[in-house]
Scaffold this active site. Structure first.
Site, mmCIF file in Angstrom:
data_model
loop_
_atom_site.group_PDB
_atom_site.id
_atom_site.type_symbol
_atom_site.label_atom_id
_atom_site.label_comp_id
_atom_site.label_asym_id
_atom_site.label_seq_id
_atom_site.Cartn_x
_atom_site.Cartn_y
_atom_site.Cartn_z
ATOM 1 N N CYS A 85 0.763 -1.199 0.122
ATOM 2 C CA CYS A 85 -0.117 -0.026 0.030
ATOM 3 C C CYS A 85 0.851 1.251 0.012
ATOM 4 O O CYS A 85 1.685 1.697 0.972
ATOM 5 C CB CYS A 85 -0.853 0.037 1.046
ATOM 6 S SG CYS A 85 -1.709 1.431 1.557
ATOM 7 N N CYS A 88 0.332 3.706 2.687
ATOM 8 C CA CYS A 88 0.975 3.078 4.117
ATOM 9 C C CYS A 88 2.393 3.188 4.179
ATOM 10 O O CYS A 88 2.880 3.744 5.328
ATOM 11 C CB CYS A 88 0.400 1.670 4.094
ATOM 12 S SG CYS A 88 -1.063 1.334 4.080
#
Length: 288
Positions: A85, A88
């Site tokens: 991600c 992230c």
């Protein structure tokens, strides 16, 4: 996201939020994050009468037991993330810095989500210099925290083990620090406000909501609106999310299926004069 910043920062935060990853096992085809309009002053919002954070027992990547009880007395930032991600990965340096500066008062716990290879996560953690504890998520924990429809998703937990805020998507790093300082009683350049959790934090509280994203109740009187809301909290959405219509609208305001179905509920009640609602019990998963 329940933090309001000045107009320039709010615009930046809105762009960052939309970069959240929607690829999770229980996510809709595309998870949509609702961004609140810009405000004139800095405001931090916390849940009024917050629910206790669901407990869990996991082992971290080093094989050591990990639970929220161990962090009791500290503020906890429970971060659901993944190595694949982008948002992230982008927030990791800020989380590392935050953990370093508030080491004795803050415990960041990162739960790797939708990851199959613990060794790969371990290598990523070492390469990234992560200085907080990381564990592989379990299905039980995921469900307890509402399914996690987008990454990153972070829950802010106070020193008494209660969830006071939830953030979905990439945040301005100053937001977390403002919240930490406020909970520690330190002076902050922001106003603190409190709100009722009507499903924004835990979807099980959607039954408290008096409004739902995108749903137009203007054609209904107060009694009809109450009937409509009860039906939306009893009937399931057909999009595959396994949530009630109300929960789906809160969880994914971009879902066209729940929007169409809730519109039909409103239309039926408006034309029937608010006939008595029929209800069916929600599944255990819908109550999360």
């Amino acid at each position: 996201m329940n933090v309001k910043q000045n107009s320039g920062l709010a615009a930046l935060t809105a762009v960052m939020l939309l970069c959240g990853c929607g690829r999770t096992q229980t996510a809709h085809a595309a998870a949509t994050v609702a961004v609140q309009p810009a405000q004139d002053a800095n405001v931090i919002q916390f849940v009024k009468n917050p629910d206790a954070a669901p407990a869990f027992q996991l082992n971290d990547l080093e094989g050591k037991p990990l639970s929220l009880d161990e962090a009791r007395g500290k503020i906890v930032l429970l971060n659901f993330w993944a190595t694949w991600c982008g948002p992230c990965r982008a927030e990791i340096p800020d989380l590392v810095d935050l953990q370093k500066r508030y080491a004795d008062k803050l415990e960041i716990i990162a739960l790797a989500t939708d990851e199959d290879d613990a060794d790969e996560v371990r290598r990523f953690v070492l390469k990234s210099g992560i200085n907080y504890r990381v564990a592989m998520i379990s299905d039980e924990v995921r469900l307890a925290y509402g399914g996690i429809a987008a990454l990153p998703t972070s829950f802010v937990i106070d020193t008494q083990g209660r969830v006071v805020q939830k953030h979905v998507g990439l945040n301005d790093p100053t937001i977390y620090e403002l919240e930490v300082k406020a909970m520690l009683g330190e002076p902050v350049d922001a106003k603190v406000e409190y709100f009722e959790d009507n499903g924004q934090i835990f979807l099980k509280n959607a039954e408290r909501a008096t409004e739902l994203p995108g749903v137009d109740f203007s054609k209904l009187d107060a009694k009809q609106k109450s009937v409509a809301l009860r039906r939306m909290n009893a009937e399931s959405c057909d999009c595959g999310c396994k949530l009630t219509l109300a929960q789906c609208r809160i969880n994914d305001s971009g879902c066209r299926v729940s929007l169409a179905l809730t519109s039909k509920v409103v239309s039926r009640i408006a034309h029937s004069g608010g006939a008595r609602a029929t209800t069916k019990p929600a599944t255990s998963e819908q109550q999360r």
